[in-house]
Write an enzyme that holds these catalytic residues in place. Structure first.
Site, short mmCIF file in Angstrom:
data_model
loop_
_atom_site.label_atom_id
_atom_site.label_comp_id
_atom_site.label_asym_id
_atom_site.label_seq_id
_atom_site.Cartn_x
_atom_site.Cartn_y
_atom_site.Cartn_z
N GLY A 66 0.84 -1.20 0.00
CA GLY A 66 0.00 0.00 0.00
C GLY A 66 0.87 1.24 0.00
CB ALA A 109 -0.97 9.37 2.85
CG LEU A 110 0.01 6.33 7.21
CD1 LEU A 110 -0.47 5.29 8.21
CD2 LEU A 110 0.89 7.36 7.91
N GLY A 111 2.20 4.85 3.44
CA GLY A 111 3.15 3.92 2.81
C GLY A 111 4.37 4.65 2.25
CB ALA A 134 1.14 11.43 5.56
CE LYS A 144 -5.93 6.57 15.42
NZ LYS A 144 -6.15 7.91 14.94
CG ASN A 201 -6.16 17.01 11.59
OD1 ASN A 201 -5.34 17.92 11.65
ND2 ASN A 201 -5.86 15.73 11.74
N1 LIG Z 1 -2.62 9.39 6.24
C1 LIG Z 1 -2.57 9.62 7.54
O1 LIG Z 1 -2.13 10.69 8.00
C2 LIG Z 1 -3.02 8.59 8.52
C3 LIG Z 1 -3.58 7.39 8.13
N2 LIG Z 1 -3.98 6.48 9.08
C4 LIG Z 1 -4.56 5.21 8.67
O2 LIG Z 1 -3.58 4.49 7.94
C5 LIG Z 1 -4.21 3.69 6.93
C6 LIG Z 1 -3.61 4.05 5.58
O3 LIG Z 1 -3.93 5.40 5.33
P1 LIG Z 1 -3.38 6.24 4.09
O4 LIG Z 1 -1.96 5.92 3.84
O5 LIG Z 1 -3.77 7.64 4.37
O6 LIG Z 1 -4.30 5.65 2.92
P2 LIG Z 1 -4.12 5.80 1.35
O7 LIG Z 1 -5.44 5.57 0.73
O8 LIG Z 1 -3.35 7.03 1.05
O9 LIG Z 1 -3.15 4.57 1.02
C7 LIG Z 1 -3.60 3.28 0.74
C8 LIG Z 1 -2.90 2.85 -0.53
O10 LIG Z 1 -3.08 1.45 -0.71
C9 LIG Z 1 -3.34 1.22 -2.08
N3 LIG Z 1 -4.05 -0.06 -2.21
C10 LIG Z 1 -5.37 -0.31 -2.11
N4 LIG Z 1 -5.61 -1.65 -2.24
C11 LIG Z 1 -4.41 -2.22 -2.44
C12 LIG Z 1 -3.99 -3.56 -2.65
N5 LIG Z 1 -4.86 -4.56 -2.69
N6 LIG Z 1 -2.68 -3.81 -2.82
C13 LIG Z 1 -1.77 -2.81 -2.80
N7 LIG Z 1 -2.10 -1.51 -2.61
C14 LIG Z 1 -3.41 -1.22 -2.42
C15 LIG Z 1 -4.14 2.41 -2.54
O11 LIG Z 1 -4.01 2.52 -3.93
P3 LIG Z 1 -5.31 2.83 -4.84
O12 LIG Z 1 -5.73 4.21 -4.46
O13 LIG Z 1 -4.75 2.71 -6.20
O14 LIG Z 1 -6.34 1.79 -4.50
C16 LIG Z 1 -3.43 3.54 -1.79
O15 LIG Z 1 -2.34 4.02 -2.53
C17 LIG Z 1 -5.70 4.00 7.07
O16 LIG Z 1 -6.30 3.07 7.93
C18 LIG Z 1 -5.74 5.37 7.72
O17 LIG Z 1 -6.93 5.61 8.43
C19 LIG Z 1 -3.83 6.69 10.41
C20 LIG Z 1 -3.28 7.87 10.85
C21 LIG Z 1 -2.82 8.89 9.96
C1 LIG Z 2 -7.66 11.37 15.21
C2 LIG Z 2 -8.31 11.72 13.87
C3 LIG Z 2 -9.78 11.99 14.08
C4 LIG Z 2 -7.59 12.96 13.42
O1 LIG Z 2 -8.18 13.60 12.33
C5 LIG Z 2 -8.14 10.57 12.91
O2 LIG Z 2 -7.53 9.57 13.25
C6 LIG Z 2 -8.76 10.55 11.57
O3 LIG Z 2 -9.03 11.60 10.99
O4 LIG Z 2 -8.97 9.43 11.08
#
Ligand SMILES: NC(=O)C1=CN([C@@H]2O[C@H](COP(=O)(O)OP(=O)(O)OC[C@H]3O[C@@H](n4cnc5c(N)ncnc54)[C@H](OP(=O)(O)O)[C@@H]3O)[C@@H](O)[C@H]2O)C=CC1
Ligand SMILES: CC(C)(CO)C(=O)C(=O)O
Length: 306
Positions: free
Chosen positions: A7, A10-12, A122, A176, A241
């Site tokens: 994945g 953003a986080l990846g 992110a 959380k 946020n």
């Molecule tokens: N971003 C943040 O600041 C924060 C995120 N989180 C949590 O972290 C998790 C990830 O968030 P985030 O990084 O923002 O999410 P994103 O949607 O940015 O990232 C997920 C990625 O995974 C890809 N993907 C989907 N299905 C597959 C698959 N089967 N195989 C490989 N790649 C795949 C998506 O691609 P495509 O779009 O092409 O499907 C996308 O690029 C979530 O649960 C979020 O709530 C928690 C705290 C902070």
């Molecule tokens: C803690 C909070 C609510 C921060 O925006 C969050 O984790 C989210 O947006 O998914």
């Protein structure tokens, strides 16, 4: 270490670039297989990082010493299951996502599973990922076989601090979950930023009352008032946020409601506890999702998740 990041959103991307900078050998794993993945990150110092890593290489995956899963909760179990047979039997799998319930879906896996939550922030801006805020990543065992893997926290901490190890993740995960059960659906219903939830104190109190009852029955020591204090502290610290759920709704993407409020409701049902306020929010968010899914299908576009 050899690490595959499943994945590359953003986080990846934040983790790929942080692990690479720390000298680890990394690859990304994309939904649609490609030989390379691009990482475009603006880090916390405003520095632009543009790099390309190999992607979807099964040999690299077979040699990986960690599978770091940075997917949305509803994407996790199918994606991990698809890779299961390519991984070494003892390759740790770290699930880093909002919500709960994915561990239950992956019970049959032989690999040790760890669970993690993070307060890093992110966001995607066009083709760039902006690392908006520093935070703490809490990790711990999701299955008994991973209880001895605490040294992973040190390794990850050197790449993207802070990382904290917890022998018991349940308390951190439930706290959380409680925050996400309150802030995420309410920001969707009121279409507002986290900080704009301050006037909804009575509604938040009723939600926390139900959540505390479920948590107590799940063995978590808590109360409505302590949950409220915690929720309001997060509302305050993330006031500017747009919650991840509201971002998903605005972009007409599937939300993580099934693994946030949905998980709470499943546990409440199992314990015989009524949760009318949380059920109402769950239904409202599901209805919004279904409305735009129907619109997509009505417009002749493919559904996004059916
Ligand atoms: N971003 C943040 O600041 C924060 C995120 N989180 C949590 O972290 C998790 C990830 O968030 P985030 O990084 O923002 O999410 P994103 O949607 O940015 O990232 C997920 C990625 O995974 C890809 N993907 C989907 N299905 C597959 C698959 N089967 N195989 C490989 N790649 C795949 C998506 O691609 P495509 O779009 O092409 O499907 C996308 O690029 C979530 O649960 C979020 O709530 C928690 C705290 C902070
Ligand atoms: C803690 C909070 C609510 C921060 O925006 C969050 O984790 C989210 O947006 O998914």
């Amino acid at each position: 270490m050899k690490i595959t990041v499943l994945g590359c959103g953003a986080l990846g991307q934040i983790w790929l670039s942080a692990l690479d900078q720390q000298g680890h050998e990394v690859q990304g794993w994309l939904r649609v297989p490609q030989p390379y993945c691009s990482v475009n990150v603006i880090d916390l110092n405003g520095q632009v990082i543009n790099k390309t890593y190999i992607a979807n290489d099964p040999l690299f995956l077979a040699e990986s010493e960690l599978l770091l899963v940075t997917l949305k909760a509803w994407q996790v179990s199918e994606a991990v299951r698809n890779l299961q047979t390519l991984l070494r039997p003892h390759c740790p799998i770290l699930l880093l996502h909002n919500g709960m319930g994915t561990i239950d879906e992956l019970k049959s896996l032989t690999q040790p599973i760890l669970q993690g939550i993070t307060t890093h922030a992110a966001k995607r801006d066009g083709t760039v990922i902006i690392h908006v805020a520093n935070g703490v990543t809490h990790i711990g065992p999701g299955t008994p076989e991973s209880a001895s893997l605490s040294e992973l926290a040190d390794t990850l901490h050197h790449a993207l601090p802070d990382v904290a190890w917890h022998n018991h993740m349940a308390s951190t995960s439930w706290q959380k979950l409680a925050v996400n059960c309150v802030i995420n659906p309410l920001t969707v219903i009121y279409d507002c930023r986290n900080g704009d939830l301050l006037p909804y104190r009575d509604e938040i109190s009723r939600l926390c009352d139900e959540i505390a009852t479920v948590m107590e029955r799940e063995g978590q020591h808590t109360s409505r008032d302590s949950l409220m204090d915690y929720v309001f502290a997060i509302i305050d610290s993330t006031a500017a946020n747009t919650s991840s759920m509201l971002q998903d709704i605005r972009s007409q993407r599937r939300t993580e409601i099934e693994y946030i409020t949905g998980y709470l409701l499943r546990r409440a049902r199992a314990q015989g506890i009524a949760t009318p306020e949380n059920s109402r929010l769950y239904e409202l968010v599901k209805r919004k999702e279904q409305d735009y899914e129907r619109e997509r299908i009505g417009a002749g576009l493919p559904g996004t998740w059916n």
